[in-house]
Motif scaffolding. Structure first.
Motif, PDB file in Angstrom:
ATOM      1  N   SER A  24     -37.093  63.730  17.078  1.00  0.00           N
ATOM      2  CA  SER A  24     -37.683  62.859  18.099  1.00  0.00           C
ATOM      3  C   SER A  24     -38.999  62.264  17.603  1.00  0.00           C
ATOM      4  N   TYR A  25     -38.989  60.951  17.343  1.00  0.00           N
ATOM      5  CA  TYR A  25     -40.188  60.236  16.900  1.00  0.00           C
ATOM      6  C   TYR A  25     -40.487  59.094  17.863  1.00  0.00           C
ATOM      7  N   LEU A  26     -41.762  58.910  18.164  1.00  0.00           N
ATOM      8  CA  LEU A  26     -42.164  57.798  19.025  1.00  0.00           C
ATOM      9  C   LEU A  26     -41.980  56.453  18.336  1.00  0.00           C
ATOM     10  N   SER A  27     -41.916  56.459  17.011  1.00  0.00           N
ATOM     11  CA  SER A  27     -41.792  55.215  16.243  1.00  0.00           C
ATOM     12  C   SER A  27     -40.473  54.487  16.492  1.00  0.00           C
ATOM     13  N   ASN A  67     -27.172  74.666  27.009  1.00  0.00           N
ATOM     14  CA  ASN A  67     -26.994  75.447  25.776  1.00  0.00           C
ATOM     15  C   ASN A  67     -28.328  75.838  25.140  1.00  0.00           C
ATOM     16  N   GLN A  68     -29.420  75.582  25.864  1.00  0.00           N
ATOM     17  CA  GLN A  68     -30.779  75.922  25.434  1.00  0.00           C
ATOM     18  C   GLN A  68     -31.186  75.213  24.136  1.00  0.00           C
ATOM     19  N   ASP A  69     -30.604  74.039  23.930  1.00  0.00           N
ATOM     20  CA  ASP A  69     -30.984  73.220  22.768  1.00  0.00           C
ATOM     21  C   ASP A  69     -31.895  72.101  23.276  1.00  0.00           C
ATOM     22  N   TYR A  70     -33.146  72.432  23.530  1.00  0.00           N
ATOM     23  CA  TYR A  70     -34.084  71.496  24.161  1.00  0.00           C
ATOM     24  C   TYR A  70     -34.461  70.340  23.237  1.00  0.00           C
ATOM     25  N   GLU A  71     -34.530  70.594  21.944  1.00  0.00           N
ATOM     26  CA  GLU A  71     -34.857  69.538  20.980  1.00  0.00           C
ATOM     27  C   GLU A  71     -33.781  68.451  20.996  1.00  0.00           C
ATOM     28  N   PHE A  72     -32.519  68.888  21.032  1.00  0.00           N
ATOM     29  CA  PHE A  72     -31.406  67.932  21.034  1.00  0.00           C
ATOM     30  C   PHE A  72     -31.357  67.152  22.344  1.00  0.00           C
ATOM     31  N   ALA A  73     -31.675  67.824  23.450  1.00  0.00           N
ATOM     32  CA  ALA A  73     -31.711  67.153  24.760  1.00  0.00           C
ATOM     33  C   ALA A  73     -32.761  66.052  24.761  1.00  0.00           C
ATOM     34  N   LEU A  74     -33.931  66.346  24.220  1.00  0.00           N
ATOM     35  CA  LEU A  74     -34.998  65.349  24.124  1.00  0.00           C
ATOM     36  C   LEU A  74     -34.578  64.190  23.231  1.00  0.00           C
ATOM     37  N   LEU A  75     -33.912  64.507  22.123  1.00  0.00           N
ATOM     38  CA  LEU A  75     -33.459  63.474  21.187  1.00  0.00           C
ATOM     39  C   LEU A  75     -32.447  62.543  21.855  1.00  0.00           C
ATOM     40  N   ILE A  76     -31.529  63.115  22.618  1.00  0.00           N
ATOM     41  CA  ILE A  76     -30.523  62.309  23.335  1.00  0.00           C
ATOM     42  C   ILE A  76     -31.212  61.330  24.285  1.00  0.00           C
ATOM     43  N   ILE A  77     -32.163  61.840  25.066  1.00  0.00           N
ATOM     44  CA  ILE A  77     -32.850  61.006  26.071  1.00  0.00           C
ATOM     45  C   ILE A  77     -33.666  59.901  25.412  1.00  0.00           C
ATOM     46  N   LEU A  78     -34.395  60.238  24.338  1.00  0.00           N
ATOM     47  CA  LEU A  78     -35.238  59.240  23.672  1.00  0.00           C
ATOM     48  C   LEU A  78     -34.399  58.165  22.980  1.00  0.00           C
ATOM     49  N   ARG A  79     -33.364  58.592  22.248  1.00  0.00           N
ATOM     50  CA  ARG A  79     -32.533  57.616  21.532  1.00  0.00           C
ATOM     51  C   ARG A  79     -31.789  56.699  22.503  1.00  0.00           C
ATOM     52  N   ALA A  80     -31.245  57.278  23.564  1.00  0.00           N
ATOM     53  CA  ALA A  80     -30.504  56.468  24.542  1.00  0.00           C
ATOM     54  C   ALA A  80     -31.425  55.469  25.237  1.00  0.00           C
ATOM     55  N   ASN A  81     -32.621  55.910  25.622  1.00  0.00           N
ATOM     56  CA  ASN A  81     -33.566  55.009  26.289  1.00  0.00           C
ATOM     57  C   ASN A  81     -34.052  53.909  25.357  1.00  0.00           C
ATOM     58  N   ALA A  82     -34.293  54.250  24.100  1.00  0.00           N
ATOM     59  CA  ALA A  82     -34.739  53.249  23.132  1.00  0.00           C
ATOM     60  C   ALA A  82     -33.677  52.176  22.934  1.00  0.00           C
ATOM     61  N   LEU A 210     -39.485  54.444   9.803  1.00  0.00           N
ATOM     62  CA  LEU A 210     -40.747  55.176   9.915  1.00  0.00           C
ATOM     63  C   LEU A 210     -40.565  56.453  10.725  1.00  0.00           C
ATOM     64  N   LYS A 211     -41.326  57.465  10.384  1.00  0.00           N
ATOM     65  CA  LYS A 211     -41.285  58.748  11.120  1.00  0.00           C
ATOM     66  C   LYS A 211     -42.706  59.081  11.581  1.00  0.00           C
ATOM     67  N   ILE A 212     -43.071  58.438  12.680  1.00  0.00           N
ATOM     68  CA  ILE A 212     -44.437  58.572  13.211  1.00  0.00           C
ATOM     69  C   ILE A 212     -44.377  59.118  14.640  1.00  0.00           C
ATOM     70  N   GLY A 213     -45.271  60.016  14.952  1.00  0.00           N
ATOM     71  CA  GLY A 213     -45.365  60.547  16.321  1.00  0.00           C
ATOM     72  C   GLY A 213     -44.244  61.495  16.685  1.00  0.00           C
ATOM     73  N   GLU A 214     -44.028  62.498  15.848  1.00  0.00           N
ATOM     74  CA  GLU A 214     -42.946  63.462  16.111  1.00  0.00           C
ATOM     75  C   GLU A 214     -43.255  64.276  17.375  1.00  0.00           C
ATOM     76  N   ILE A 215     -42.225  64.434  18.218  1.00  0.00           N
ATOM     77  CA  ILE A 215     -42.350  65.219  19.437  1.00  0.00           C
ATOM     78  C   ILE A 215     -41.485  66.484  19.278  1.00  0.00           C
ATOM     79  N   SER A 216     -42.089  67.614  19.513  1.00  0.00           N
ATOM     80  CA  SER A 216     -41.354  68.878  19.400  1.00  0.00           C
ATOM     81  C   SER A 216     -41.615  69.722  20.645  1.00  0.00           C
ATOM     82  N   LEU A 217     -40.622  70.511  21.009  1.00  0.00           N
ATOM     83  CA  LEU A 217     -40.711  71.361  22.182  1.00  0.00           C
ATOM     84  C   LEU A 217     -40.757  72.842  21.753  1.00  0.00           C
TER      85      LEU A 217
END
Length: 217
Positions: A24-27, A67-82, A210-217
């Motif tokens: 998950s990157y803000l870039s 499934n307690q995979d919070y990183e993947f859940a965040l990635l799904i939401i960010l990529r889909a919204n972008a 670019l890989k800027i602004g990484e978000i981690s849970l």
């Protein structure tokens, strides 16, 4: 105005590049943010559509949360919204006819181009018929209720619209036969690449590389 044919190409590049983003990157929002500036007059309307679509995105994300995979859940939401924000904004001022024109510029099959033209035509017809029916029902002081009478009215309205669509389809068919339609749509103009298109392409490349602004849970 952003070229319709370039819009299709940029969406393909952006969606293809996002599929390889595993963190998950803000870039990834660089390209959508640029479009917010360029298409700012359509931003509020686009935001309403995005908020509605987020109901389904959150449901997809919940499957990963279960499934307690919070990183993947965040990635799904960010990529889909972008991707949705980028797509909605870049097509905010375009119609199905513009997409058909862009397909012709990209040398797509003629049957596909004709399909988009006719779909665009029937979308307008159905929309106009629906608006007319709504006005008639409002004039007759119809108020929707949870009873058998309201359900019958809805059934009649849907039936009338289906019959009218078939009638319009028949008229269009005979009209095209009289005009000796051979399955090819001719256009008086084609898309031209502009400076704005190139600028958007650079922002798309930056978003997926670019890989800027990484978000981690």
């Amino acid at each position: 105005m952003i070229s319709p044919s370039f819009s299709l190409i940029s969406i393909f590049i952006y969606s293809f590049g996002l599929s390889f983003v595993t963190s998950s990157y803000l870039s990834i929002f660089i390209a959508p943010l640029l479009l917010i500036i360029l298409q700012r007059t359509f931003f509020l309307k686009t935001l309403k559509k995005l908020l509605f679509l987020n109901v389904f995105i959150v449901i997809m994300g919940l499957s990963a949360v279960i499934n307690q995979d919070y990183e993947f859940a965040l990635l799904i939401i960010l990529r889909a919204n972008a991707l949705l924000l980028f797509t909605l904004l870049i097509f905010s001022d375009k119609s199905l006819f513009d997409i058909a024109t862009s397909l012709q510029t990209l040398k797509a099959p003629q049957k596909l181009i004709a399909l988009f033209f006719f779909v665009g035509k029937f979308v307008i017809i159905i929309k106009n018929e629906f608006e007319t029916t709504k006005k008639v029902m409002r004039i007759r002081n119809f108020k929707s209720k949870s009873n058998l009478f309201s359900y019958k009215i809805y059934a009649n309205v849907i039936g009338m619209m289906i019959v009218k669509c078939f009638d319009r389809a028949e008229k269009l068919k005979y009209s095209m036969i009289l005009r000796n339609f051979q399955g090819q749509i001719y256009q008086s103009h084609t898309d031209k690449l502009t400076f704005i298109d190139l600028f958007i392409l650079l922002s798309v490349i930056a978003s997926i590389s670019l890989k800027i602004g990484e978000i981690s849970l």
